[in-house]
Design an enzyme around this catalytic site. Structure first.
Site, mmCIF file in Angstrom:
data_model
loop_
_atom_site.group_PDB
_atom_site.id
_atom_site.type_symbol
_atom_site.label_atom_id
_atom_site.label_comp_id
_atom_site.label_asym_id
_atom_site.label_seq_id
_atom_site.Cartn_x
_atom_site.Cartn_y
_atom_site.Cartn_z
ATOM 1 C CE LYS A 1 3.126 4.826 7.957
ATOM 2 N NZ LYS A 1 2.155 5.327 8.968
ATOM 3 C CB ALA B 1 0.368 11.287 2.988
ATOM 4 N N GLY C 1 0.819 -1.208 0.000
ATOM 5 C CA GLY C 1 0.000 0.000 0.000
ATOM 6 C C GLY C 1 0.846 1.247 0.000
ATOM 7 C CG ASP D 1 -8.202 9.773 10.223
ATOM 8 O OD1 ASP D 1 -9.332 10.218 9.917
ATOM 9 O OD2 ASP D 1 -7.310 9.555 9.389
#
Length: 243
Positions: A39, A20, A17, A130
């Site tokens: 990540k 930003a 994936g 969020d």
């Protein structure tokens, strides 16, 4: 730490994936053969260890079956390498699209798991801020999969006992109003967020919006055509005006 050391420890594979701040890669530990997601955050004025310190501190603390866990963190001159639990069932948004017979029984089970994850976070002083379909990940691509809360980039970490924030008593917890930032996704904003005095209650409102969406297929508070100013959306949220 050098980038080369990370690559000597983990065999990095396909891109899972994009975000930003970087990308998420498939990673296998070369010694244990454990499978993870890595990540990779490219350092910039917006993304460095200092600016990401809250997210990293939160990830260090959490271990729960319905929250994505971090296992290792490497900092190199150019990147932050965050080794995470691999959750490869996609997100709840895509799961709903791919499961046309998704029903109330599925929704009840998933909401219970989300509530368990959120209750755990709030007991640690973490307000996620969020919560939305994209940040609810699935353990597998199957009907009986479990959900895991993800993405703490906008989260807040409250010191327990600060302004009456009681980790053990939800009645006192929900009175906390120490957070002021308009952070998150505005269609899921709670009235307290718009009023810029909120705490963990913002996450509970967002879960209500998620439940509405998974049962109806529509957002509770969508941005309407012709509403070119957020004040119209915020007004409908504060009046709890939904279909």
């Amino acid at each position: 730490i050098t980038d080369q050391l990370v690559k000597e420890t983990y065999e990095l594979g396909k891109v899972l994936g994009h975000g930003a701040s970087g990308e998420v890669l498939y990673a296998k530990h070369k010694v244990t053969q454990g499978i993870f997601a890595c990540k990779v955050v490219r350092k910039s004025s917006m993304n460095d260890a200092q600016s990401m310190s809250t997210e990293i501190e939160i990830m260090k603390r959490i271990r729960h079956k319905h929250v994505v866990s971090m296992y290792e963190l490497y900092e190199t001159p150019k990147c932050l390498w965050i080794v995470l639990e691999l959750v490869d069932g996609g997100d709840l948004f895509h799961h709903l699209a791919e499961t046309p017979d998704y029903c109330e029984k599925d929704a009840a089970r998933h909401l219970k798991q989300m509530l368990m994850g959120v209750h755990y976070l709030h007991s640690l002083g973490v307000v996620q801020r969020d919560l939305k379909l994209d940040n609810i990940l699935l353990s597998a691509k199957s009907r009986n999969c479990n959900v895991k809360l993800a993405d703490f980039g906008l989260s807040a970490l409250i010191r327990l006992g600060e302004q009456g924030y009681d980790a053990d008593e939800s009645g006192k917890r929900k009175k906390y109003t120490g957070l002021k930032e308009l952070w998150g996704t505005k269609e899921y904003f709670a009235p307290e967020v718009i009023g810029q005095g909120y705490g963990p209650q913002a996450d509970v409102w967002a879960l209500g919006c998620i439940l509405y969406e998974i049962l109806t297929g529509h957002q509770a508070f969508p941005i309407m055509r012709g509403e070119n100013d957020d004040k119209f959306l915020y007004s409908r949220i504060c009046r709890a005006e939904f279909s």
